[in-house]
Design an enzyme around this catalytic site. Structure first.
Site, PDB file in Angstrom:
ATOM      1  N   GLU A 135      50.091  15.401   6.381  1.00  0.00           N
ATOM      2  CA  GLU A 135      49.301  15.892   7.498  1.00  0.00           C
ATOM      3  C   GLU A 135      48.009  16.561   7.028  1.00  0.00           C
ATOM      4  OE1 GLU A 135      50.711  16.132  11.465  1.00  0.00           O
ATOM      5  OE2 GLU A 135      50.274  14.387  10.246  1.00  0.00           O
ATOM      6  N   THR A 189      41.622  13.973  15.783  1.00  0.00           N
ATOM      7  CA  THR A 189      42.028  15.365  15.641  1.00  0.00           C
ATOM      8  C   THR A 189      40.907  16.229  15.062  1.00  0.00           C
ATOM      9  OG1 THR A 189      44.333  14.707  15.351  1.00  0.00           O
ATOM     10  CG2 THR A 189      43.737  16.908  14.608  1.00  0.00           C
TER      11      THR A 189
END
Length: 316
Positions: A135, A189
């Site tokens: 991530e 994101t």
């Protein structure tokens, strides 16, 4: 170095909803029915100690730059695999940049498969750390997607250094449905994080903390109405992101007017999530939200109604 206990493992990891309104970067939950699938096999044609991605749609097959590959290799390093090579295929059940934890689902499925094929020697925390490594490289150092993707249910991230995770048990036998409405629009994101305020006033800080606390209480009590009310009450992140998703403000209004307990942006968006306690009612809410995306945002969208996933990533 452990020997493989199988030559082939297939695993699945569910979609996740991060933030849940006021819980930015520290609250998330897993959603049943949709997610990513990884097939991992011992492959004598791959260099010992290495991982190859043999099949994937629309993403890099270089494991150093793919979330599943990064997590898989992180697990290999943790276990100390040097004498065998492996190959992986990834089936994306989640769209990219959707706000449904697409990268986390791939990383979670890969980490669980790698751990399983070598005898399940790592802990859940180790697997989350492997996924967090992925991530951090792909979308940022936050565990509110990867933790519920692996653990299932609702998860509170109490601390990052050291990593401290608290599962929140939503009572069994209590119905909770998530209405997920995804428009044909990508919200990266990094772009969605870039618009967030650098400073927050004390009054707003207190208000958001109280809503996040109410959200946790609602989960533990199985109170869907309180959960929805708290989820709808983020005053920091959601207001900064709503203008970047065409029609989102109207979609939220449509959900609440149709009877949803609450509605917000799922993760970084653009998916909108509403909550209710009835599946049929959820379909009606979803149809209203789809209509609002089209009329106000000029975006086509699709709706699905799903339950809470209480299991997380698993071998299938």
């Amino acid at each position: 170095e452990p020997s493989p206990v199988s030559t082939l493992i297939k695993s699945f990891a569910p979609a996740t909803i991060a933030n849940l309104g006021p819980g930015f970067d520290f609250l998330g939950c897993a959603v049943d029915g949709i997610g990513d699938t990884v097939t991992l096999r011992i492959d004598p044609t791959v260099h010992p100690g290495s991982l190859s991605i043999s099949s994937i749609h629309k993403l890099s097959c270089d494991p150093r730059w793919n979330c599943a590959g990064i997590a898989g290799m992180a697990v290999m390093r943790m276990i100390g695999i040097r004498s065998v090579g492996l190959s992986m295929t990834l089936e994306k059940g989640l769209p990219l940049g959707s706000g449904l934890g697409s990268s986390a689902a791939s990383a979670a499925a890969a980490a669980v498969a790698m751990n399983e094929i070598f005898g399940r020697s790592l802990s859940i925390r180790d697997l989350i750390l492997a996924g967090l490594e992925s991530e951090a490289k792909v979308s940022g150092h936050h565990a509110d997607n990867i933790a519920p993707a692996i653990m299932g249910g609702f998860v509170l991230v109490r601390s990052y250094e050291p990593l401290d995770l608290m599962p929140l048990q939503f009572p069994t036998g209590t119905e909770l449905f998530f209405v997920l409405v995804s428009p044909k629009f990508e919200a990266p994101t990094k772009k969605m994080r870039a618009v967030l305020p650098k400073e927050v006033g004390m009054k707003m800080h207190v208000a958001n903390c109280s809503q996040a606390a109410a959200l946790v209480a609602a989960v533990l009590q199985g109170d869907g109405r309180l959960l929805g009310s708290a989820l709808s009450s983020d005053g920091i992140v959601e207001p900064s992101r709503i203008p970047l998703i065409p029609g989102m403000a109207a979609v939220k209004r449509a959900a609440l007017e149709a009877g949803a307990f609450g509605c917000t942006i799922s993760g970084a968006g653009p998916t909108a999530v509403a909550v209710t306690d009835n599946e049929e009612k959820g379909r009606v809410i979803g149809a209203r939200m789809v209509k609002a995306f089209l009329e106000e945002g000029k975006l086509q969208a699709s709706a699905t109604v799903q339950r809470l996933d209480r299991v997380g990533a698993r071998v299938v």
